[in-house]
Design an enzyme around this catalytic site. Structure first.
Site, PDB file in Angstrom:
ATOM      1  N   GLU A   3       0.823  -1.213   0.000  1.00 24.09           N
ATOM      2  CA  GLU A   3       0.000   0.000   0.000  1.00 24.09           C
ATOM      3  C   GLU A   3       0.858   1.264   0.000  1.00 24.09           C
ATOM      4  O   GLU A   3       1.676   1.455   0.904  1.00 24.09           O
ATOM      5  CB  GLU A   3      -0.894   0.022   1.242  1.00 24.09           C
ATOM      6  CG  GLU A   3      -1.761   1.275   1.349  1.00 24.09           C
ATOM      7  CD  GLU A   3      -2.491   1.376   2.673  1.00 24.09           C
ATOM      8  OE1 GLU A   3      -3.495   2.103   2.737  1.00 24.09           O
ATOM      9  OE2 GLU A   3      -2.061   0.728   3.652  1.00 24.09           O
ATOM     10  N   GLU A  27     -11.318   2.742   6.959  1.00 22.55           N
ATOM     11  CA  GLU A  27     -10.173   3.031   7.822  1.00 22.55           C
ATOM     12  C   GLU A  27     -10.158   4.525   8.141  1.00 22.55           C
ATOM     13  O   GLU A  27      -9.338   5.285   7.619  1.00 22.55           O
ATOM     14  CB  GLU A  27      -8.871   2.605   7.148  1.00 22.55           C
ATOM     15  CG  GLU A  27      -7.688   2.602   8.117  1.00 22.55           C
ATOM     16  CD  GLU A  27      -6.387   2.173   7.454  1.00 22.55           C
ATOM     17  OE1 GLU A  27      -5.789   1.177   7.905  1.00 22.55           O
ATOM     18  OE2 GLU A  27      -5.974   2.826   6.479  1.00 22.55           O
TER      19      GLU A  27
END
Length: 261
Positions: free
Chosen positions: A143, A240
């Protein structure tokens, strides 16, 4: 409709970790993710998942010494033995919890470390993780993370991440695209999603710039959700973000989206 997973490291902070599973299920989530499960026996977490009908969507490999500021060790030279042990530990949890995706945090190189050496280390460690995960039918994720939230992090841009995937050459290595990080670093979210769609293995969302619920700030999430539907994306979308107040009270954006025809 996108499948939303509650991130239990960010949401329901008023509850102990193991009680957050029930809260997420009450709010209608079918999946959960979080940063790390390793403070709890895998079987204990699996019991919560089964009791509340939840799927485990994602968690991270061990990050090194988090309290000392480490944010992964995959790119750090000299840590390959520790990294390999972390892969084995994460795969054990994945077997028990039933999830198919594991995120490998790259890390923050120390001052004086050669970027080329870090990249070589990163590639070697990712090849190891992918080989071990592939034997069990699991996917490894990397990521790009913005340097405002995580200064010095090794991987920041989509093109860098997809170049790493190409260099590793493993079919089970994908990119975890977080629209929050992407907006801060690059912007042009919709076009970047369309450009890299084939290589995306997981999505995450948060409002920008405060990282709160995705119903305020500079990103038009209803448009992006429609784009995901139109593209046929059938993976998880991890929530998130840091709720502004009570997690459940702040889910008006999700309830409204679910009511759409």
């Amino acid at each position: 409709m996108p499948r939303f997973a509650a991130n239990l490291s960010f949401m329901y902070q008023d509850l102990p970790f193991l009680e957050r599973f029930a809260a997420a299920a009450v709010d209608g989530f079918e999946g959960v993710e979080y940063l790390f499960p390793y403070d709890y026996p895998a079987e204990e977490i699996a019991t919560r998942l089964q009791a509340h009908g939840l799927q485990q969507a994602l968690f991270n490999l061990p990050p090194g010494d988090w309290s000392a500021g480490e944010r992964g060790i995959a790119c750090l030279p000299g840590r390959h033995v520790e990294f390999a042990a972390g892969v084995e530990q994460a795969l054990h949890y994945a077997r028990v919890l039933g999830n198919e995706r594991l995120h490998v945090m790259a890390g923050i190189p120390k001052s004086g470390m050669s970027r080329a050496a870090c990249r070589d280390t990163y590639l070697r460690n990712l090849r190891l993780a992918c080989a071990l995960a592939a034997a069990e039918g699991r996917t490894i994720l990397i990521e790009p993370i913005n340097t405002r939230d995580m200064p010095g992090y090794f991987l920041n841009r989509q093109d860098e991440a997809h170049a790493i995937v190409a260099a590793v050459g493993a079919d089970n290595l994908k990119v975890q695209m977080d629209f929050y990080h992407l907006q801060i670093v690059e912007g042009d979210i919709a076009m970047k999603y369309r450009q890299y769609r084939a290589g995306i293995g997981h999505l995450q969302i948060a409002g920008v710039p405060e990282r709160n619920e995705p119903d305020s700030g500079e990103v038009n999430y209803p448009y992006l959700f429609e784009m995901l539907d139109a593209s046929g994306y059938d993976g998880w979308v991890g929530c998130e973000y840091h709720p502004r107040a009570d997690t459940s009270a702040g889910l008006g954006w999700l309830r409204a989206w679910r009511k759409r025809p």
